[in-house]
Every structure is written in C-alpha cells, then in structure tokens.
Design a protein around this motif. Sequence first.
Motif, PDB file in Angstrom:
ATOM      1  N   MET A  60       0.862  -1.196   0.000  1.00  0.00           N
ATOM      2  CA  MET A  60       0.000   0.000   0.000  1.00  0.00           C
ATOM      3  C   MET A  60       0.901   1.251   0.000  1.00  0.00           C
ATOM      4  N   TRP A  61       0.656   2.118  -0.905  1.00  0.00           N
ATOM      5  CA  TRP A  61       1.435   3.357  -1.026  1.00  0.00           C
ATOM      6  C   TRP A  61       0.693   4.503  -0.307  1.00  0.00           C
ATOM      7  N   VAL A  62       1.468   5.449   0.226  1.00  0.00           N
ATOM      8  CA  VAL A  62       0.909   6.636   0.890  1.00  0.00           C
ATOM      9  C   VAL A  62       1.553   7.877   0.272  1.00  0.00           C
ATOM     10  N   ALA A  63       0.708   8.815  -0.176  1.00  0.00           N
ATOM     11  CA  ALA A  63       1.187  10.094  -0.719  1.00  0.00           C
ATOM     12  C   ALA A  63       0.852  11.197   0.277  1.00  0.00           C
ATOM     13  N   ARG A  64       1.847  12.063   0.578  1.00  0.00           N
ATOM     14  CA  ARG A  64       1.644  13.129   1.563  1.00  0.00           C
ATOM     15  C   ARG A  64       2.029  14.486   0.981  1.00  0.00           C
ATOM     16  N   CYS A  65       1.395  15.547   1.526  1.00  0.00           N
ATOM     17  CA  CYS A  65       1.808  16.916   1.185  1.00  0.00           C
ATOM     18  C   CYS A  65       1.336  17.843   2.280  1.00  0.00           C
ATOM     19  N   ARG A  66       1.851  19.064   2.256  1.00  0.00           N
ATOM     20  CA  ARG A  66       1.393  20.096   3.183  1.00  0.00           C
ATOM     21  C   ARG A  66       0.481  21.052   2.413  1.00  0.00           C
ATOM     22  N   PHE A  67      -0.667  21.420   3.026  1.00  0.00           N
ATOM     23  CA  PHE A  67      -1.691  22.223   2.329  1.00  0.00           C
ATOM     24  C   PHE A  67      -2.160  23.351   3.248  1.00  0.00           C
ATOM     25  N   ARG A  68      -2.119  24.585   2.714  1.00  0.00           N
ATOM     26  CA  ARG A  68      -2.612  25.744   3.496  1.00  0.00           C
ATOM     27  C   ARG A  68      -4.119  25.827   3.321  1.00  0.00           C
ATOM     28  N   ASP A  69      -4.853  25.565   4.395  1.00  0.00           N
ATOM     29  CA  ASP A  69      -6.308  25.417   4.320  1.00  0.00           C
ATOM     30  C   ASP A  69      -7.012  26.771   4.258  1.00  0.00           C
ATOM     31  N   HIS A  70      -8.356  26.723   4.147  1.00  0.00           N
ATOM     32  CA  HIS A  70      -9.163  27.947   4.013  1.00  0.00           C
ATOM     33  C   HIS A  70      -9.100  28.825   5.255  1.00  0.00           C
ATOM     34  N   ASP A  71      -8.818  28.219   6.399  1.00  0.00           N
ATOM     35  CA  ASP A  71      -8.736  29.012   7.624  1.00  0.00           C
ATOM     36  C   ASP A  71      -7.333  29.558   7.863  1.00  0.00           C
ATOM     37  N   GLY A  72      -6.423  29.374   6.870  1.00  0.00           N
ATOM     38  CA  GLY A  72      -5.068  29.906   6.975  1.00  0.00           C
ATOM     39  C   GLY A  72      -4.088  28.987   7.661  1.00  0.00           C
ATOM     40  N   VAL A  73      -4.550  27.845   8.173  1.00  0.00           N
ATOM     41  CA  VAL A  73      -3.684  26.906   8.876  1.00  0.00           C
ATOM     42  C   VAL A  73      -3.131  25.888   7.870  1.00  0.00           C
ATOM     43  N   THR A  74      -1.810  25.643   7.925  1.00  0.00           N
ATOM     44  CA  THR A  74      -1.189  24.651   7.051  1.00  0.00           C
ATOM     45  C   THR A  74      -1.285  23.270   7.708  1.00  0.00           C
ATOM     46  N   ARG A  75      -1.844  22.324   6.975  1.00  0.00           N
ATOM     47  CA  ARG A  75      -2.046  20.979   7.489  1.00  0.00           C
ATOM     48  C   ARG A  75      -1.392  19.961   6.555  1.00  0.00           C
ATOM     49  N   GLN A  76      -1.108  18.795   7.116  1.00  0.00           N
ATOM     50  CA  GLN A  76      -0.566  17.714   6.294  1.00  0.00           C
ATOM     51  C   GLN A  76      -1.710  16.855   5.782  1.00  0.00           C
ATOM     52  N   LEU A  77      -1.730  16.627   4.476  1.00  0.00           N
ATOM     53  CA  LEU A  77      -2.724  15.760   3.853  1.00  0.00           C
ATOM     54  C   LEU A  77      -2.043  14.478   3.409  1.00  0.00           C
ATOM     55  N   LYS A  78      -2.806  13.388   3.426  1.00  0.00           N
ATOM     56  CA  LYS A  78      -2.268  12.138   2.903  1.00  0.00           C
ATOM     57  C   LYS A  78      -3.385  11.327   2.282  1.00  0.00           C
ATOM     58  N   ALA A  79      -2.986  10.451   1.340  1.00  0.00           N
ATOM     59  CA  ALA A  79      -3.951   9.586   0.670  1.00  0.00           C
ATOM     60  C   ALA A  79      -3.269   8.255   0.380  1.00  0.00           C
ATOM     61  N   HIS A  80      -4.061   7.184   0.361  1.00  0.00           N
ATOM     62  CA  HIS A  80      -3.534   5.842   0.156  1.00  0.00           C
ATOM     63  C   HIS A  80      -3.944   5.318  -1.221  1.00  0.00           C
ATOM     64  N   GLY A  81      -3.158   4.363  -1.722  1.00  0.00           N
ATOM     65  CA  GLY A  81      -3.476   3.710  -2.977  1.00  0.00           C
ATOM     66  C   GLY A  81      -2.653   2.453  -3.161  1.00  0.00           C
ATOM     67  N   PRO A  82      -3.158   1.510  -3.968  1.00  0.00           N
ATOM     68  CA  PRO A  82      -2.414   0.251  -4.165  1.00  0.00           C
ATOM     69  C   PRO A  82      -1.104   0.455  -4.924  1.00  0.00           C
ATOM     70  N   THR A  83      -1.000   1.566  -5.670  1.00  0.00           N
ATOM     71  CA  THR A  83       0.222   1.874  -6.400  1.00  0.00           C
ATOM     72  C   THR A  83       0.609   3.319  -6.116  1.00  0.00           C
ATOM     73  N   LYS A  84       1.854   3.656  -6.518  1.00  0.00           N
ATOM     74  CA  LYS A  84       2.327   5.031  -6.325  1.00  0.00           C
ATOM     75  C   LYS A  84       1.444   6.008  -7.084  1.00  0.00           C
ATOM     76  N   THR A  85       1.075   5.671  -8.326  1.00  0.00           N
ATOM     77  CA  THR A  85       0.225   6.546  -9.151  1.00  0.00           C
ATOM     78  C   THR A  85      -1.153   6.712  -8.543  1.00  0.00           C
ATOM     79  N   ALA A  86      -1.703   5.606  -8.040  1.00  0.00           N
ATOM     80  CA  ALA A  86      -3.044   5.667  -7.441  1.00  0.00           C
ATOM     81  C   ALA A  86      -3.048   6.539  -6.193  1.00  0.00           C
ATOM     82  N   ALA A  87      -1.995   6.424  -5.389  1.00  0.00           N
ATOM     83  CA  ALA A  87      -1.922   7.243  -4.180  1.00  0.00           C
ATOM     84  C   ALA A  87      -1.776   8.720  -4.522  1.00  0.00           C
TER      85      ALA A  87
END
Length: 386
Positions: A1-28
């Motif tokens: 299982m692959w996990v893709a992560r990034c940092r995202f500045r949200d609508h309230d001005g707070v920067t949060r870490q986002l992540k998503a999973h997928g069976p492959t690197k491309t899917a994640a």
Amino acid sequence: MWVARCRFRDHDGVTRQLKAHGPTKTAATTALHATIRDRQRGSGVARTGELTPASTFAEAATLYLTKVERRREDSTHALYAFHLGSTILPALGALRLRECTVARLDAFLEALEPRYAANTRRKLRSIVSGVLQVAVLNEAVASNPVRELDRIEQPKGQRASRPRELTADERRDFLAWLDGSSDDPAVLRRQKVARAAELPDLVRFFLGTGLRVGEALATRRLDLNLDGVPVRTAAGERLVPVVTIAGNVTWVKGKGLVRHDGKTEAALRVVPLPQLAADMLRRRLEEPGEPEWPVFPAAGRDGRPTYRWPSNVRRTLRSVREDVGLDWMTPHTWRRTYATILDDEGTLTDRMKADLMGQARFLKDAYVSRGELHADAAIFLDSALS
C-alpha cells in the motif's frame, strides 16, 4: 500500500498535512490530488448546505429560496418558488453548477421567448441570477454567468401593449352603470351582483387613491383620517382627508390570505383623499366597527370581519365589465387612470407622483396612457401662432 503526503494551506489559513492511500504510487498520488481539489472547493471544512462546482442548480436553488424566505415577504417567496418549480428547475435543475455556462443559460432564456412576455422572462432571468449568485458566494463558481447575457428586449415586430386608462367619459359611464338600474333583467342582475360585492365603493376608492388591489383591501378603519390633516396652501390652511397605506394582502401557498407590511419602504405612504373617495368612506365609517377591521371586509368564519380576497374583486369585475364596453378593464386599469390624471397635472413632479403611488420612481411607460386626442392643443397653438 502506497501513501502520498503533502502540506496544504487550508481555508482558515492553517497549514495541514494531507495524505492519501493507494495500491500503487500513481493511485496514491491521484487520490492525493483529488483530496487537494476537495479542500480547494471547501469540502474539507464543509458547512451544512455548502455548494461545490459538482453541486446541482437545484441544490443552489434550495439555498436561494431559504435566503428569500428569510429576507423577503411571503408573497415574494411564493412567487419565486412557483417560477422555479414550474419553469426553471425542469430545464436547469439537474445541471452541475460548473455546467451552468453562458451558452446554456442563453439557450434556456431563448427557448422561453415564444411562451412568455419580455417582463416575465426578465423575472425568470433575475431568479436564475439570484440562484447562481448564491453559488458565487459559496465559491462554487468563479463568477455569475447571467451577467454576461444580453438584455431581454421585446422581439422585433412585436409591440408592447400600451397602458390604457379610463377616459373621463368612460369613468362617468362606468360609475353611472354601477349606481343605476337597467330595464334589462340580465343587466340588472349583474348590477345587483356588483353592488353586493361593493364594487361602486371599491371603484371610487381605487380611482381616488391609485392603490394596488392588495393595498386597498388591506386598508383598515384606523388607517383613515377623514377629519383631515392641516395643510398650508396659497389660500390659507385647510384640512385634507388622508389614508395611510401600511399593508398589503396577498395569497400565499400553504398559508392562505396573508397581510404583510408591504414589499418596500416606498409602499408605506400617506395618500390624500379626493372628495369622491372621502364622502364614500365617511358613509362606510358610519356603520359600527372596530378600528382594526378592514374598510372593505368579508365575513370571517368566526363571524368577525376579515380581509377580502383580491381574486374575488377581479372575478366580480370580469362578470360586469362587458356591459359597459370595457371588457379590457382590470383593477390595475384604475391605478393607471390615477397615474395618468397625476401626470396630466403639470404642477406635480415625478418624485411626488412616485411617492403617491408607492414606487421608487414614477414609471410613465408602465402606467401613463397615451394616444388620446387633446383638443385643447389647437387652442394653445392658435394663441401662440396668431
């Protein structure tokens, strides 16, 4: 299982870490991009009823009607809901907001041209614009596409119907018919129907005040001051009888006949009463009654007077108007007659006329009749040219 992560500045001005999973690197990575798009639309911090570009026009319309119900009169909400349900939503309701393009909306309004007059199409366009403005405020669309559409005008070759009022002769003949008794039994029966519906008094009140139907029927005894208010004139001070217009009655689906305080501040006004109307009202107030009772009441279910239905006045008028050769006449004709009389009086400014009629501005094209023979013009010209 692959996990893709990034940092995202949200609508309230707070920067949060986002992540998503997928069976492959491309899917994640694809799943993470989808998460970012959702956050950009605001769905990551969703409020109840929030819209996205994938929301339907019908969902935006629901929010729009909620706003109208909160801010406008019941009658306005009922009218907008009717137009949405009968015309707009069947054509646009299933569209996603991102699909509400200028081309699609233009095609929708063009298709209405054979079915509706220009004024009705302008109203429908205004409602569509209001719905999409809600989408703009929710940041579901970048701008309101209705603003890019052409103005709605009368089709070439078609002439808008001219406003028509009652001439002096027509007014005299109509009032004489209402007060008279015909030798024809069928006509006499209709005259009795008109008098039973108090049409003679109503017509005098309409002609003397220029009120809308709902305003006239919402007038209460306490709204009248027949003793008069003092007014200074060149000839000295005199007392002028007045009526305060402080309400309107209209039918609202699910509620029945409703009295409200008027749609706009301009509708709340004081109107001077001519002798024709004041004398009639004095006769009516001789009958016992409580101050909050309508001047033109109908019998209520509990035996107390209640407000009369505007539709009943229109129905009675339709049943008698052909006898006097005025089959085109409606209660709004009486308001146009009042406006035309005011306009012919050269000492009143348009601002004064608008105040008397309860409008933001005096709409000559909509209310003032034109095309009559003004014989006095020849006398004026003779005097000027001789």
